[in-house]
Design a protein around this motif. Structure first.
Motif, short mmCIF file in Angstrom:
data_model
loop_
_atom_site.label_atom_id
_atom_site.label_comp_id
_atom_site.label_asym_id
_atom_site.label_seq_id
_atom_site.Cartn_x
_atom_site.Cartn_y
_atom_site.Cartn_z
N LEU A 1 3.02 6.12 -5.60
CA LEU A 1 2.63 6.20 -7.01
C LEU A 1 1.48 7.19 -7.21
O LEU A 1 1.40 7.86 -8.25
N SER A 2 0.61 7.30 -6.21
CA SER A 2 -0.56 8.17 -6.37
C SER A 2 -0.20 9.65 -6.40
O SER A 2 -1.00 10.46 -6.85
N ILE A 3 0.98 10.00 -5.89
CA ILE A 3 1.35 11.42 -5.87
C ILE A 3 2.53 11.71 -6.81
O ILE A 3 3.10 12.79 -6.78
N THR A 4 2.90 10.72 -7.60
CA THR A 4 3.96 10.93 -8.59
C THR A 4 3.44 10.44 -9.94
O THR A 4 2.42 9.76 -10.04
N TYR B 1 4.23 11.76 2.46
CA TYR B 1 4.45 12.03 1.04
C TYR B 1 3.44 13.03 0.50
O TYR B 1 3.77 13.86 -0.35
N GLN B 2 2.22 12.95 0.98
CA GLN B 2 1.22 13.92 0.53
C GLN B 2 1.62 15.34 0.94
O GLN B 2 1.49 16.28 0.15
N GLN C 1 0.82 -1.19 0.00
CA GLN C 1 0.00 0.00 0.00
C GLN C 1 0.87 1.25 0.00
O GLN C 1 0.53 2.26 -0.61
N GLU C 2 2.03 1.19 0.70
CA GLU C 2 2.95 2.33 0.70
C GLU C 2 3.42 2.63 -0.72
O GLU C 2 3.56 3.79 -1.11
N GLN D 1 8.15 8.88 -13.31
CA GLN D 1 9.05 9.33 -12.24
C GLN D 1 9.43 8.21 -11.28
O GLN D 1 10.41 8.32 -10.57
N THR D 2 8.65 7.14 -11.25
CA THR D 2 8.73 6.17 -10.15
C THR D 2 9.03 4.78 -10.66
O THR D 2 8.41 4.29 -11.61
#
Length: 803
Positions: free
Chosen positions: A635-638, A763-764, A629-630, A642-643
């Motif tokens: 991934l949800s904010i990049t 991260y958010q 989940q981490e 990029q990842t």
């Protein structure tokens, strides 16, 4: 010119003319003996290096061994212990068949002991003692037993030291060696003084002094005068003690520079301090510390610097206390900076020495070292697993190996690595990095290396006092808070122990009263001095304070993390180095992310595996359901390009390869901390293999030139061994060395689910605005507080770095 020297130089010239290298070597060795006897140590070294060059050119192994050994003895006498140890190791390459192997092994032990490598020194003495007994060598037995006593003395085991000295004395009497008799008699006096029997100590030392004076050994005479001073110090007679310390110091100076002069300076400084002459004490302590720092800076090995630094801590402690009594706050802060994490400062201030560049060596001895390092590395690789098959004592699985076996292998590997580094052309270019002066600390704000809203809080802890100091932009001098009453120190230590036990235990709620009491002791007196507008604190801990989550302290109204952004550093002097490394050429939108998650640990739960002793559970590692989940959260904010995401079995193979290609590296998985061998601590891969701090430091497993941040979402990754010299040994040291200027690490075991939530919030916050790493962590922790999480869940993660 002395007739002997003249004849030797004539002999050397004739040998050179005739191409007789062996005769030239002999003449140079004899010339070096004359140089050393006259106190011309640099000339003695020069002649021995010439002799060594001739022996190397002629491939004369016996001559090479002898020259290395003689050179080691000169370095040892001159206080250049690292060079001495290296020479003795080279001299021992001919093996036990050499007629001098007992002398070289014993001298290697003495060099290592002076460097603070006591276990390795004792191993040398045990070997020498066995060989000397077999050969009936009474003199070597005496030296070995007395040297063992020296190690016990340094470790404050005075009863054992006294036993060794008594045995050594008896053997020196049997051998008729007057010099050894004087040495051990004086050392017996020192132990008697430490054990409180000052009458017997004085009698023994005066007898030893007469032996030394009769033998004409001035350096030994100085040592015994110093010991007599110790006896009078133990009696509380500082005036008489000062007289003897002064005599020891003057005699030492008359001989030229001595590696023990700093000891005499320090002892005289303490006596003058007791007599109320603080000005003289300050000057003497200053000289002693300068000499200690000079010796420390002459070392090149990070490992040896770390152990040697412990030997000067008493000087720093006494000097800092004196500075405070004299109102010298600026000087106190400067000496604190000089005392802490100097080996780490040098480590990060130099380019890495890459021993892989030596792989094509044609030199036979170097090739042997390379092969030895490879063999040890392979053995350690099989031990770097927390589970092994456990089928036999020589199994390749880590679980089948005892802790002493692992520690011994790591020691051998470290020594081999250091030998290889010393052969590298870049080794001689390693420099010692100076600690920042107060003016240079103030310039950190002027140079925009620190923001105007940042204050530095520096700690220094001893058994006699607790000191906290703070400095900020424009401060004329540091603010300080000092505890000296033993009752206050006892309460502080008790509160710290209770707090750390409670906050790190799941299900326990730390009483606000305890968190507030610690705040009042550790920070409140300083925060009252801070100017308005300070929003961030850079904490430079010391001793047990490295394990304190300062954000979880409470001022009676709120947790500190709700008021201040908090970062940690091992040394204020690291700020320019880390700032220089921090990558500013990428915006947050341009950063590349490497997300490494290990959620499947089923391979560690096989029924035929045996667990490592450092594990609490014998049933293997639990799977981490929230680790994946981490990865999704990142991934949800990049953006996808990029990842890079790697998981489970891929991580062990790809993490080292991809590390340098990404500015932000995230690891979610299990970690292990080994307190008895902290460099064997590391990140646990899916098969139980450990990516250790040692492999990062010694083999360059991880290395980056463009790193920004590494986040370790794993247990106990922020735990390190803290030496008495203020050095931290573990993953923190290794990852900063690997090139990461910012780290987020944990201080205790953390729950999978709550950690995943905190990482998501971190991260958010970091990606969502113009906030620093430390500010993003602060926002995530504040959110955890508002959601009702206990400090155990949100407080373990700390930021190490300057952003």
């Amino acid at each position: 010119m002395d007739i002997t020297r003249q004849k030797l130089e004539e002999c050397l010239g004739l040998a050179r003319s005739a191409g007789e290298r062996r005769l030239a070597v002999q003449a140079l060795v004899h010339l070096s003996d004359l140089d050393q006897a006259e106190g011309h140590m640099s000339k003695a070294v020069e002649n021995l290096l010439s002799a060594l060059s001739d022996s190397l050119d002629s491939a004369d192994k016996q001559a090479m061994e002898f020259c290395f050994g003689k050179l080691g003895l000169v370095y040892l006498a001159d206080g250049q212990y690292e060079k001495a140890a290296e020479c003795f190791r080279n001299a021992l390459e001919n093996g036990p068949e050499s007629p001098n192997h007992i002398a070289w092994t014993g001298s290697l032990g003495q060099s290592l002991a002076e460097l603070g490598q006591y276990d390795e020194a004792l191993a040398c003495y045990v070997k020498v003692l066995d060989d000397a007994k077999r050969e009936g060598d009474i003199v070597s037995q005496s030296i070995c037993l007395g040297s063992k006593g020296n190690v016990h003395y340094e470790q404050n085991s005075f009863v054992e030291a006294d036993e060794n000295y008594q045995q050594a004395l008896a053997m020196s009497v049997e051998a008729g060696d007057e010099r050894l008799k004087a040495i051990w008699q004086g050392n017996i006096a020192s132990t008697k003084a430490k054990l409180g029997n000052t009458d017997a100590a004085l009698e023994a030392c005066k007898q030893a002094l007469s032996y030394a004076q009769a033998s004409g050994d001035k350096s030994l005479e100085a040592a015994h005068l110093d010991t007599i001073g110790d006896c009078y110090t133990a009696r509380g007679d500082a005036k008489t003690a000062a007289k003897y310390y002064s005599q020891a110091l003057e005699l030492s100076k008359s001989l030229g520079w001595s590696p023990f002069e700093r000891v005499y300076l320090g002892n005289l400084a303490r006596a003058q301090f007791k007599l109320g002459d603080r000005d003289s004490a300050f000057g003497l302590f200053s000289q002693a510390i300068d000499q200690f720092d000079e010796q420390r800076s002459s070392l090149r090995s990070d490992f040896l610097k770390t152990s040697f630094s412990t030997r000067g801590q008493d000087l720093y402690k006494d000097m800092i206390e004196l500075c405070l009594l004299e109102g010298k706050r600026v000087e106190a802060l400067e000496y604190i900076s000089r005392s802490k994490s100097r080996a780490m400062l040098d480590l990060l201030g130099n380019s890495p020495v890459d021993i892989s560049e030596l792989s094509n060596a044609v030199d036979e001895s170097l090739a042997k070292l390379i092969a030895k390092e490879k063999e040890l590395r392979e053995k350690i690789r099989h031990l770097e697993r927390v589970f092994g098959d456990g089928t036999s004592s020589d199994s390749r699985g880590g679980g089948a190996s005892s802790e002493p076996e692992m520690n011994q292998l790591y020691t051998q590997w470290r020594q081999t690595i250091e030998q290889l580094k010393s052969r590298h052309p870049d080794y001689a270019n390693l420099v010692s990095v100076d600690a920042l002066s107060f003016a240079e600390i103030q310039a950190l704000w002027q140079r925009d290396l620190l923001a105007a809203d940042v204050a530095i809080v520096e700690y220094f802890v001893t058994e006699k006092y607790f000191l906290a100091m703070a400095v900020w932009k424009g401060a004329d001098e540091p603010a300080f808070h000092l505890l000296k009453e033993q009752a206050d120190l006892k309460t502080l230590n008790k509160d710290l122990k209770t707090f750390l036990e409670m906050v790190s235990t799941e299900g326990w709620q730390v009483p606000i009263s305890l968190s507030s009491r610690l705040y009042q002791t550790l920070l409140a007196p300083l925060t009252k001095s801070l100017p308005e507008g300070i929003k961030s604190l850079v904490i430079v801990p010391h001793e047990s304070l490295y394990h304190v989550p300062f954000g979880a302290l409470h001022d009676g109204e709120s947790y500190l993390v709700e008021k201040w952004t908090i970062s940690h550093l091992p040394s204020t002097s690291l700020i320019p180095i880390l700032k220089n490394r921090s990558t500013n050429k990428f915006s947050k939108d341009e950063l590349r992310y490497l997300v490494s998650t290990v959620s499947d640990y089923s391979a560690t739960r096989k029924s035929d595996l045996k667990p490592d002793n450092d594990l609490r559970s014998s049933s293997g590692f639990n799977d981490l359901a929230h680790a994946k989940q981490e990865a999704q959260d990142v991934l949800s904010i990049t953006t996808e390009d990029q990842t890079t995401v790697i998981s489970d079995g891929e991580v062990g193979k790809l993490l080292p390869r991809l590390f340098n290609q990404h500015q932000v590296v995230h690891f979610a998985g299990h970690a292990i901390f080994r307190p008895n061998e902290p460099l064997a601590s590391g990140l646990v891969m899916s098969d139980g293999h450990v990516l250790t701090a040692a492999s990062i430091l010694n083999s360059g497993t991880l290395r980056t030139n463009s790193g920004k941040l590494m986040v370790l979402s794993a247990c106990q990754t922020g735990l390190n061994q803290i030496t008495s010299g203020g050095e931290i040994i573990g993953l923190t040291r290794a990852l900063m060395y690997a090139g990461m200027p910012n780290l987020i690490l944990s201080l205790w075991e953390v729950a999978d689910e709550s950690t995943a939530r905190l990482m998501h919030d971190f991260y958010q916050a970091w990606r969502g605005g113009s906030v620093s790493v430390a500010q993003a962590l602060q926002q995530a922790q504040i959110k955890g507080i508002k959601e009702g999480l206990a400090p155990h869940a949100w407080a373990p993660f700390i930021h190490i770095g300057i952003e």
